[in-house]
Design a protein around this motif. Sequence first.
Motif, PDB file in Angstrom:
ATOM      1  N   PHE A 198       0.859  -1.197   0.000  1.00  0.00           N
ATOM      2  CA  PHE A 198       0.000   0.000   0.000  1.00  0.00           C
ATOM      3  C   PHE A 198       0.883   1.230   0.000  1.00  0.00           C
ATOM      4  CE2 PHE A 198      -2.631   3.257   2.206  1.00  0.00           C
ATOM      5  CZ  PHE A 198      -3.666   3.330   1.284  1.00  0.00           C
ATOM      6  N   ASP A 199       0.573   2.191  -0.877  1.00  0.00           N
ATOM      7  CA  ASP A 199       1.421   3.377  -1.014  1.00  0.00           C
ATOM      8  C   ASP A 199       0.610   4.671  -0.903  1.00  0.00           C
ATOM      9  OD1 ASP A 199       3.954   4.542  -1.321  1.00  0.00           O
ATOM     10  OD2 ASP A 199       3.613   4.858  -3.463  1.00  0.00           O
ATOM     11  N   PHE A 200      -0.490   4.621  -0.159  1.00  0.00           N
ATOM     12  CA  PHE A 200      -1.288   5.815   0.112  1.00  0.00           C
ATOM     13  C   PHE A 200      -1.782   6.470  -1.183  1.00  0.00           C
ATOM     14  CE2 PHE A 200       1.796   5.171   3.496  1.00  0.00           C
ATOM     15  CZ  PHE A 200       0.978   5.137   4.616  1.00  0.00           C
ATOM     16  N   ASN A 201      -1.864   5.650  -2.247  1.00  0.00           N
ATOM     17  CA  ASN A 201      -2.355   6.115  -3.550  1.00  0.00           C
ATOM     18  C   ASN A 201      -1.559   7.302  -4.100  1.00  0.00           C
ATOM     19  OD1 ASN A 201      -4.528   4.183  -3.469  1.00  0.00           O
ATOM     20  ND2 ASN A 201      -5.556   5.528  -2.019  1.00  0.00           N
ATOM     21  N   ARG A 202      -0.271   7.358  -3.745  1.00  0.00           N
ATOM     22  CA  ARG A 202       0.587   8.436  -4.238  1.00  0.00           C
ATOM     23  C   ARG A 202       1.014   8.184  -5.678  1.00  0.00           C
ATOM     24  NH1 ARG A 202       4.669   8.688   0.833  1.00  0.00           N
ATOM     25  NH2 ARG A 202       4.761   6.494   0.278  1.00  0.00           N
ATOM     26  N   LYS A 203       1.338   9.271  -6.342  1.00  0.00           N
ATOM     27  CA  LYS A 203       1.845   9.178  -7.707  1.00  0.00           C
ATOM     28  C   LYS A 203       3.277   9.710  -7.750  1.00  0.00           C
ATOM     29  CE  LYS A 203      -2.698   9.582  -9.863  1.00  0.00           C
ATOM     30  NZ  LYS A 203      -3.552  10.343 -10.824  1.00  0.00           N
ATOM     31  N   ASP A 204       4.087   9.133  -8.651  1.00  0.00           N
ATOM     32  CA  ASP A 204       5.463   9.581  -8.784  1.00  0.00           C
ATOM     33  C   ASP A 204       5.523  10.863  -9.602  1.00  0.00           C
ATOM     34  OD1 ASP A 204       5.229   8.898 -11.488  1.00  0.00           O
ATOM     35  OD2 ASP A 204       6.337   7.021 -11.268  1.00  0.00           O
ATOM     36  N   LYS A 205       6.743  11.325  -9.897  1.00  0.00           N
ATOM     37  CA  LYS A 205       6.910  12.604 -10.600  1.00  0.00           C
ATOM     38  C   LYS A 205       6.315  12.592 -11.997  1.00  0.00           C
ATOM     39  CE  LYS A 205      11.564  11.317 -12.144  1.00  0.00           C
ATOM     40  NZ  LYS A 205      13.007  11.653 -12.104  1.00  0.00           N
ATOM     41  N   ASP A 206       6.078  11.387 -12.525  1.00  0.00           N
ATOM     42  CA  ASP A 206       5.480  11.283 -13.867  1.00  0.00           C
ATOM     43  C   ASP A 206       3.982  11.041 -13.807  1.00  0.00           C
ATOM     44  OD1 ASP A 206       7.989  11.549 -15.188  1.00  0.00           O
ATOM     45  OD2 ASP A 206       8.442   9.463 -14.669  1.00  0.00           O
ATOM     46  N   GLY A 207       3.434  11.099 -12.590  1.00  0.00           N
ATOM     47  CA  GLY A 207       1.990  10.934 -12.441  1.00  0.00           C
ATOM     48  C   GLY A 207       1.518   9.493 -12.376  1.00  0.00           C
ATOM     49  N   ASN A 208       2.441   8.563 -12.160  1.00  0.00           N
ATOM     50  CA  ASN A 208       2.087   7.148 -12.126  1.00  0.00           C
ATOM     51  C   ASN A 208       2.052   6.618 -10.700  1.00  0.00           C
ATOM     52  OD1 ASN A 208       2.188   6.933 -15.039  1.00  0.00           O
ATOM     53  ND2 ASN A 208       4.419   6.968 -14.857  1.00  0.00           N
ATOM     54  N   LEU A 209       1.114   5.728 -10.452  1.00  0.00           N
ATOM     55  CA  LEU A 209       1.106   5.010  -9.186  1.00  0.00           C
ATOM     56  C   LEU A 209       2.280   4.040  -9.163  1.00  0.00           C
ATOM     57  CD1 LEU A 209      -2.704   4.165  -8.966  1.00  0.00           C
ATOM     58  CD2 LEU A 209      -1.491   5.832  -7.566  1.00  0.00           C
ATOM     59  N   ARG A 210       2.914   3.880  -7.999  1.00  0.00           N
ATOM     60  CA  ARG A 210       4.030   2.946  -7.916  1.00  0.00           C
ATOM     61  C   ARG A 210       3.516   1.506  -7.889  1.00  0.00           C
ATOM     62  NH1 ARG A 210       8.567   4.320  -3.693  1.00  0.00           N
ATOM     63  NH2 ARG A 210       6.859   4.448  -2.190  1.00  0.00           N
ATOM     64  N   GLU A 211       4.364   0.611  -8.377  1.00  0.00           N
ATOM     65  CA  GLU A 211       3.994  -0.794  -8.466  1.00  0.00           C
ATOM     66  C   GLU A 211       3.739  -1.379  -7.072  1.00  0.00           C
ATOM     67  OE1 GLU A 211       5.854  -5.045 -10.111  1.00  0.00           O
ATOM     68  OE2 GLU A 211       7.100  -3.224 -10.031  1.00  0.00           O
ATOM     69  N   LEU A 212       2.688  -2.163  -6.972  1.00  0.00           N
ATOM     70  CA  LEU A 212       2.400  -2.912  -5.758  1.00  0.00           C
ATOM     71  C   LEU A 212       2.677  -4.395  -6.013  1.00  0.00           C
ATOM     72  CD1 LEU A 212      -0.942  -1.218  -4.596  1.00  0.00           C
ATOM     73  CD2 LEU A 212       1.393  -0.684  -3.873  1.00  0.00           C
ATOM     74  N   HIS A 213       2.906  -5.123  -4.940  1.00  0.00           N
ATOM     75  CA  HIS A 213       3.254  -6.542  -5.065  1.00  0.00           C
ATOM     76  C   HIS A 213       2.242  -7.374  -4.278  1.00  0.00           C
ATOM     77  CE1 HIS A 213       6.949  -4.046  -5.287  1.00  0.00           C
ATOM     78  NE2 HIS A 213       7.129  -4.741  -6.396  1.00  0.00           N
TER      79      HIS A 213
END
Length: 320
Positions: A198-213
């Motif tokens: 779980f990544d708090f639904n954050r997006k990276d600098k390119d606007g993408n959600l980070r990969e979850l496993h």
Amino acid sequence: MYPLKFHPILKERLWGGTKLKDVLGKSIESDITGESWELSTVKGDVSVVSNGNLAGTSLQELINSDPEGILGKSVTERFGKEFPILIKFIDAKQDLSIQLHPNDELAKKRHDSFGKTEMWYIMDADQDANLIVGFNKEVTKEEYSKSLDNDTLLDLMNYETVQEGDTFFINTGKIHAIGAGVLLAEIQQTSDVTYRVFDFNRKDKDGNLRELHTEMALDAIDYEMKDDFKVAYPKVKDTINTMVDCPYFKTNFLELTNDLDQNVSDRDSFTIYMCVGGKASISNEHGTAEIQKGETVLMPATSKKIGIQTSGAKLLEVTI
């Protein structure tokens, strides 16, 4: 073989901040540096000596040329020419993702890697800063999966408010996250295998959600509620206080107001000192290294005597 210092390997992270620069004095321009890898032989991130006539030589090169001299005979018998632990300082300006690490068996099977048992020593914490460590009740795999689907995972998490000196031992399988405002020293098995759930639904600098496993984590999680993570350790000044003694590393706490000399001729392991407060000169038969808060030194296994000269320092001493 003299005391060895290494260039830090700095990592920008989505959640990183400026404490590595502001509190630990690292030479950093970025405002989102989250990690300083102090000692590493992780592929692509191998530490390089910064002091003495071995400057410019990588840690892996040193191990390859004299494995028993650097690591110790007993360590090479277990790990060959692999440096078995990874040493970091971590600055979380924002919450890290909720994650866990697989055990040795699962990590070997899936990733041809060690698992990742780790420990944290809190060096600095904002008021009310916390960690997530484990569940707050017994949870089944089905309940956990349902909480992900319903976006209610945080309701199952155990929160621990922290302050300087608090220490936590994180077994493989234990769900965890470093909270915003925490600066810590991390000692772990050499592994970069992390299952982010779980990544708090954050997006990276390119606007993408980070990969979850999500799927990989299901069989790696320890779903039991266990109060086995907070480390109670003595803090007697001018002596060696055991913090953690596990199969992968042993860590002692030293708060010194005077010099300390040790005969380590029977240790048969390298020794690492992480300075988490003050400053000290650390020497063996072949030289001396100066360290201050936020710096790390590696004492090769050939060291027979270790001397620490200081008028005030807090050190984590790490061996195998």
